[in-house]
Each structure stands twice: as structure tokens, then as C-alpha cells.
Design a protein around this motif. Structure first.
Motif, PDB file in Angstrom:
ATOM      1  N   GLN A 107     -62.498 -16.276  68.468  1.00  0.00           N
ATOM      2  CA  GLN A 107     -61.235 -16.058  68.623  1.00  0.00           C
ATOM      3  C   GLN A 107     -60.193 -17.182  68.241  1.00  0.00           C
ATOM      4  O   GLN A 107     -59.333 -17.166  67.843  1.00  0.00           O
ATOM      5  CB  GLN A 107     -61.056 -15.973  70.404  1.00  0.00           C
ATOM      6  CG  GLN A 107     -59.642 -15.524  70.970  1.00  0.00           C
ATOM      7  CD  GLN A 107     -59.783 -15.054  72.161  1.00  0.00           C
ATOM      8  OE1 GLN A 107     -60.737 -15.059  72.918  1.00  0.00           O
ATOM      9  NE2 GLN A 107     -58.374 -15.009  72.648  1.00  0.00           N
ATOM     10  N   GLN A 108     -61.006 -18.667  68.189  1.00  0.00           N
ATOM     11  CA  GLN A 108     -60.337 -19.626  67.946  1.00  0.00           C
ATOM     12  C   GLN A 108     -59.817 -19.801  66.499  1.00  0.00           C
ATOM     13  O   GLN A 108     -58.777 -19.581  65.994  1.00  0.00           O
ATOM     14  CB  GLN A 108     -60.801 -20.730  68.511  1.00  0.00           C
ATOM     15  CG  GLN A 108     -59.910 -22.157  67.959  1.00  0.00           C
ATOM     16  CD  GLN A 108     -60.922 -23.350  68.613  1.00  0.00           C
ATOM     17  OE1 GLN A 108     -61.818 -23.350  69.123  1.00  0.00           O
ATOM     18  NE2 GLN A 108     -60.245 -24.684  68.263  1.00  0.00           N
ATOM     19  N   SER A 109     -60.949 -19.542  65.686  1.00  0.00           N
ATOM     20  CA  SER A 109     -60.703 -19.303  64.167  1.00  0.00           C
ATOM     21  C   SER A 109     -59.884 -18.203  63.712  1.00  0.00           C
ATOM     22  O   SER A 109     -58.938 -18.444  62.819  1.00  0.00           O
ATOM     23  CB  SER A 109     -62.161 -19.106  63.770  1.00  0.00           C
ATOM     24  OG  SER A 109     -62.981 -20.325  63.957  1.00  0.00           O
TER      25      SER A 109
ATOM     26  N   THR B 119     -61.935 -23.438  57.663  1.00  0.00           N
ATOM     27  CA  THR B 119     -62.500 -22.847  58.825  1.00  0.00           C
ATOM     28  C   THR B 119     -63.623 -21.921  58.316  1.00  0.00           C
ATOM     29  O   THR B 119     -63.624 -21.058  57.124  1.00  0.00           O
ATOM     30  CB  THR B 119     -61.356 -21.756  59.318  1.00  0.00           C
ATOM     31  OG1 THR B 119     -60.188 -22.309  59.457  1.00  0.00           O
ATOM     32  CG2 THR B 119     -61.522 -20.873  60.543  1.00  0.00           C
TER      33      THR B 119
ATOM     34  N   ALA C 225     -56.126 -19.012  64.454  1.00  0.00           N
ATOM     35  CA  ALA C 225     -55.711 -20.146  63.675  1.00  0.00           C
ATOM     36  C   ALA C 225     -55.223 -19.483  62.348  1.00  0.00           C
ATOM     37  O   ALA C 225     -54.440 -20.138  61.931  1.00  0.00           O
ATOM     38  CB  ALA C 225     -56.821 -21.268  63.644  1.00  0.00           C
TER      39      ALA C 225
END
Length: 281
Positions: free
Chosen positions: A152-154, A51, A157
Motif C-alpha cells: 500500500q505504501q509503495s 521504489t 507513493a
């Protein structure tokens, strides 16, 4: 230690003056909010090391870039936090100064990630700069303790991979647990340490454990330390293993006794030289 205790007392007083409705999100009560934040521990779990996040200057940083053969401490905070997060950074910096021969950069690294995807780079730079200023003995601390940001996604996760649950409130602030995730050099979850203040002994033991004893000046001393202490999952801290300590003490006594007997036996076997002044010898 007295200054740190007074700081904690002041924080409690400040928190007691905050009305509980300010913790609510929408029509949720404070209890509902608190039930949605916490930590679901995943010991042995892996992190999404590929990531990509970014530092306060906008430079992309792959999470794996921070793993270079030593343990890593991961903290999830946010830089606009008015009270708790700055206190966590200060307390952690003070704890690092009490780790003895374990040094940031040589023996371990730290990664702080903001859980706010709309974080201000200027604020991140300000918080990191103030924290680095407290690390008096560390040269170029930004190399070993980056303050990262992400989308937000990273962020979600990474938070899911370590089991950290947080919540954005109506005010824009975030409710989140105070936890330090201890990671192995390979990026596996080794231990969770909780609280605003991490005791130097607990942090040292967690780092030594994550590294398999292969950090610091003496691997033998590290393994002895791990033998005498074990992690209490209820109290969330390391405690002295009394039975192991007694065993170690008994073995030491037996070894010393055996050495003494061997020396006495060797002395008795050495033949005495005849005395010429004594005709009977």
C-alpha cells in the motif's frame, strides 16, 4: 473502429444498469465518491524511481528498471476490475497496432501497476497473459509491458507522484480515473492522456513529445509533426495548429517559387550555340 465503438456502447449500457448506491463507500453518496477520485496533474514532476514492486511471479522489480532511454507509459489499474480495466488493456493493445513505425520495446515501454495491495498474483498473470496475446507483433512483450503489484505504501507513493486519486469502495472494488501518464526517458511527467480509448495520433504525438522527437524512423518528420500539432488542455487531446500549417504551406510555396525562378534565370544565362545555316548569327 466499428467494433471498438460497439464495445463502448455495450459498456455504457452495462454501466447504466448499475445502481448508483453500489458506487458508495460507507454512507457516502456517489457524488462524494466521484469527488474524491481524479487527477491532479504534475507536469515536469518526478517519480520515485527507486521504489520496488514485484511482478506476478514474485520477482522484485525496481521502477527505474523500466527506464532505458525511451519514454514510458504508466497506467494505474487493478486486475480484479470486472469491466473497465480489461477494456482499457484491450483498447490500448489495439492502439499500439496503429502507431506506424513506433514499436513497443524499441521506441517506448509501458508499466501497469495495480492500485490494490492485496492483488492476486494469479489474476495479475491471467490479465497480463491475455493482454500479451493481443500484441501479435511484439516478441517477449512481458519485457516491455510489466504488470506489477506492490504494498500500500509503495502504490500510494507512486500514485501521489503522478497526482492520481483513487478510492476503495465497500464492495472491495476501486474507483479510479482512466488516465495514461506519459513519462520522459528520465522519469519526468510529460503528458496525461485520458479516456477508455486513446487515439493513435494522440499517443504517437505524446510519445514523440516525451522523447524530444528522438524515436521512430525519422526525427525530422517527428519535429514537423510536433510543429503542426499542439496539445489542447481543455479538450485533453492534440489538435492541428492551423496558423502553423498555413505558415508551413506559404514557406513551401515560396521555396518552390524561388527554385523555379532560379532555374529560369540559369537557363537564360546559358549562351546559345551559333547556327551555321543562318548567316546573320
Amino acid at each position: 473502429m466499428l467494433i471498438r465503438a460497439l464495445r463502448q456502447l455495450l459498456l455504457v449500457v452495462l454501466l447504466l444498469q448499475v445502481p448508483f448506491p453500489s458506487l458508495a463507500w460507507g454512507h457516502s453518496s456517489a457524488d462524494q465518491v466521484l469527488s474524491q477520485i481524479g487527477v491532479d496533474e504534475h507536469p515536469g514532476g518526478s517519480l520515485p524511481l527507486q521504489t520496488v514492486f514485484r511482478d506476478p511471479t514474485g520477482r522484485p522489480v525496481r521502477l527505474s528498471d523500466n527506464f532505458s532511454g525511451v519514454p514510458v507509459l504508466l497506467s494505474l489499474n487493478y486486475y480484479a476490475c470486472p469491466t473497465l480495466c480489461p477494456l482499457v488493456f484491450r483498447n490500448l493493445a489495439e492502439t499500439l497496432a496503429e502507431l506506424g513505425d513506433l514499436k513497443l520495446g524499441r521506441d517506448f515501454r509501458i508499466v501497469t501497476l495495480s492500485i490494490n495491495p492485496d492483488e492476486s498474483p494469479a489474476l495479475a498473470q491471467d490479465k497480463s497473459g491475455k493482454t500479451y496475446a493481443m500484441l501479435k507483433e511484439v516478441v517477449a512483450p512481458e519485457r516491455y509491458w510489466p504488470f506489477l503489484m506492490g504494498d500500500q505504501q509503495s502504490i500510494a507513493a507512486l500514485a501521489r507522484s503522478v497526482g492520481v486519486r483513487y478510492l476503495k469502495q465497500e464492495s472491495g472494488d476501486y474507483a479510479h480515473p482512466n488516465v495514461l501518464v506519459v513519462l520522459t526517458p528520465e522519469g519526468k511527467i510529460s503528458r496525461y492522456l485520458y479516456g477508455l480509448v486513446i487515439r493513435p495520433r494522440d499517443l504517437r504525438l505524446a510519445l514523440v513529445e516525451a522523447a524530444g522527437g528522438k524515436i521512430g524512423s525519422s526525427e525530422a518528420a517527428n519535429r514537423l509533426l510536433l510543429y503542426c500539432f499542439h496539445y489542447d488542455p481543455v479538450g485533453k487531446k492534440y489538435v492541428l495548429f492551423a496558423s502553423r500549417l498555413m505558415t508551413l504551406a506559404m514557406l513551401s510555396v515560396l521555396a518552390l517559387t524561388g527554385l523555379l525562378l532560379a532555374l529560369l534565370w540559369k537557363k537564360e544565362r546559358v549562351p546559345r550555340s551559333p547556327d551555321p545555316s543562318n548567316p546573320t548569327t
